[in-house]
Design a protein around this motif. Sequence first.
Motif, PDB file in Angstrom:
ATOM      1  N   UNK A   1       0.830  -1.210   0.000  1.00  0.00           N
ATOM      2  CA  UNK A   1       0.000   0.000   0.000  1.00  0.00           C
ATOM      3  C   UNK A   1       0.863   1.258   0.000  1.00  0.00           C
ATOM      4  N   UNK A   2       1.970   1.227   0.722  1.00  0.00           N
ATOM      5  CA  UNK A   2       2.865   2.384   0.776  1.00  0.00           C
ATOM      6  C   UNK A   2       3.485   2.666  -0.589  1.00  0.00           C
ATOM      7  N   UNK A   3       3.802   1.619  -1.346  1.00  0.00           N
ATOM      8  CA  UNK A   3       4.392   1.846  -2.672  1.00  0.00           C
ATOM      9  C   UNK A   3       3.367   2.452  -3.616  1.00  0.00           C
ATOM     10  N   UNK A   4       2.125   2.078  -3.465  1.00  0.00           N
ATOM     11  CA  UNK A   4       1.066   2.631  -4.324  1.00  0.00           C
ATOM     12  C   UNK A   4       0.714   4.050  -3.919  1.00  0.00           C
ATOM     13  N   UNK A   5       0.980   4.403  -2.683  1.00  0.00           N
ATOM     14  CA  UNK A   5       0.587   5.709  -2.176  1.00  0.00           C
ATOM     15  C   UNK A   5       1.609   6.806  -2.387  1.00  0.00           C
ATOM     16  N   UNK A   6       2.752   6.472  -2.996  1.00  0.00           N
ATOM     17  CA  UNK A   6       3.782   7.497  -3.208  1.00  0.00           C
ATOM     18  C   UNK A   6       3.274   8.515  -4.221  1.00  0.00           C
ATOM     19  N   UNK A   7       3.098   9.785  -3.796  1.00  0.00           N
ATOM     20  CA  UNK A   7       2.555  10.791  -4.702  1.00  0.00           C
ATOM     21  C   UNK A   7       3.523  11.226  -5.796  1.00  0.00           C
ATOM     22  N   UNK A   8       4.800  11.186  -5.514  1.00  0.00           N
ATOM     23  CA  UNK A   8       5.791  11.584  -6.503  1.00  0.00           C
ATOM     24  C   UNK A   8       7.155  11.073  -6.081  1.00  0.00           C
ATOM     25  N   UNK A   9       8.128  11.313  -6.896  1.00  0.00           N
ATOM     26  CA  UNK A   9       9.486  10.881  -6.579  1.00  0.00           C
ATOM     27  C   UNK A   9      10.158  11.942  -5.719  1.00  0.00           C
ATOM     28  N   UNK A  10      10.087  11.757  -4.416  1.00  0.00           N
ATOM     29  CA  UNK A  10      10.641  12.717  -3.469  1.00  0.00           C
ATOM     30  C   UNK A  10      12.147  12.503  -3.369  1.00  0.00           C
ATOM     31  N   UNK A  11      12.901  13.581  -3.443  1.00  0.00           N
ATOM     32  CA  UNK A  11      14.363  13.526  -3.299  1.00  0.00           C
ATOM     33  C   UNK A  11      14.980  12.490  -4.235  1.00  0.00           C
ATOM     34  N   UNK A  12      14.778  12.673  -5.514  1.00  0.00           N
ATOM     35  CA  UNK A  12      15.367  11.804  -6.538  1.00  0.00           C
ATOM     36  C   UNK A  12      14.939  10.344  -6.384  1.00  0.00           C
ATOM     37  N   UNK A  13      13.745  10.114  -5.980  1.00  0.00           N
ATOM     38  CA  UNK A  13      13.225   8.751  -5.895  1.00  0.00           C
ATOM     39  C   UNK A  13      13.582   8.010  -4.628  1.00  0.00           C
ATOM     40  N   UNK A  14      14.220   8.654  -3.684  1.00  0.00           N
ATOM     41  CA  UNK A  14      14.629   7.956  -2.460  1.00  0.00           C
ATOM     42  C   UNK A  14      13.434   7.454  -1.661  1.00  0.00           C
ATOM     43  N   UNK A  15      12.359   8.221  -1.649  1.00  0.00           N
ATOM     44  CA  UNK A  15      11.165   7.797  -0.914  1.00  0.00           C
ATOM     45  C   UNK A  15      10.584   6.530  -1.528  1.00  0.00           C
ATOM     46  N   UNK A  16      10.528   6.500  -2.849  1.00  0.00           N
ATOM     47  CA  UNK A  16      10.027   5.314  -3.541  1.00  0.00           C
ATOM     48  C   UNK A  16      10.959   4.136  -3.303  1.00  0.00           C
ATOM     49  N   UNK A  17      12.252   4.388  -3.366  1.00  0.00           N
ATOM     50  CA  UNK A  17      13.230   3.320  -3.137  1.00  0.00           C
ATOM     51  C   UNK A  17      13.078   2.734  -1.737  1.00  0.00           C
ATOM     52  N   UNK A  18      12.861   3.592  -0.743  1.00  0.00           N
ATOM     53  CA  UNK A  18      12.654   3.089   0.626  1.00  0.00           C
ATOM     54  C   UNK A  18      11.390   2.239   0.707  1.00  0.00           C
ATOM     55  N   UNK A  19      10.346   2.673   0.032  1.00  0.00           N
ATOM     56  CA  UNK A  19       9.100   1.896   0.031  1.00  0.00           C
ATOM     57  C   UNK A  19       9.312   0.533  -0.620  1.00  0.00           C
ATOM     58  N   UNK A  20      10.057   0.509  -1.701  1.00  0.00           N
ATOM     59  CA  UNK A  20      10.322  -0.761  -2.384  1.00  0.00           C
ATOM     60  C   UNK A  20      11.225  -1.662  -1.549  1.00  0.00           C
ATOM     61  N   UNK A  21      12.185  -1.074  -0.858  1.00  0.00           N
ATOM     62  CA  UNK A  21      13.041  -1.866   0.038  1.00  0.00           C
ATOM     63  C   UNK A  21      12.213  -2.463   1.166  1.00  0.00           C
ATOM     64  N   UNK A  22      11.295  -1.687   1.688  1.00  0.00           N
ATOM     65  CA  UNK A  22      10.407  -2.181   2.752  1.00  0.00           C
ATOM     66  C   UNK A  22       9.548  -3.339   2.227  1.00  0.00           C
ATOM     67  N   UNK A  23       9.051  -3.191   1.006  1.00  0.00           N
ATOM     68  CA  UNK A  23       8.253  -4.263   0.408  1.00  0.00           C
ATOM     69  C   UNK A  23       9.100  -5.510   0.195  1.00  0.00           C
ATOM     70  N   UNK A  24      10.309  -5.361  -0.311  1.00  0.00           N
ATOM     71  CA  UNK A  24      11.197  -6.516  -0.500  1.00  0.00           C
ATOM     72  C   UNK A  24      11.464  -7.233   0.813  1.00  0.00           C
ATOM     73  N   UNK A  25      11.744  -6.474   1.853  1.00  0.00           N
ATOM     74  CA  UNK A  25      12.008  -7.086   3.166  1.00  0.00           C
ATOM     75  C   UNK A  25      10.767  -7.800   3.684  1.00  0.00           C
ATOM     76  N   UNK A  26       9.611  -7.195   3.504  1.00  0.00           N
ATOM     77  CA  UNK A  26       8.370  -7.824   3.961  1.00  0.00           C
ATOM     78  C   UNK A  26       8.095  -9.112   3.196  1.00  0.00           C
TER      79      UNK A  26
END
Length: 74
Positions: free
Chosen positions: A28-53
């Motif tokens: 849900x967090x990956x789908x909720x990212x409104x934009x690429x914050x700080x060169x995509x770091x926010x999206x990358x963190x969300x994807x890392x969280x999803x991978x770990x989960x």
Amino acid sequence: MNPRNDPLEAAALERFMRATRAVNAAFDATRGEPDLVHDGRSVARSLERLDAALRELETSEQTLDAILSRRAGH
């Protein structure tokens, strides 16, 4: 025997359920990212969280399967 009588099975089932909820939340967090914050770091963190989960879900599923197989005598 039901999980209430087997603490190991109950713990494995609880771990699996927590992992499932974590995957849902991470997805849900990956789908909720409104934009690429700080060169995509926010999206990358969300994807890392999803991978770990997803890794935890796989591990917890394997553990639960092994416990249930032993209980069934396989």
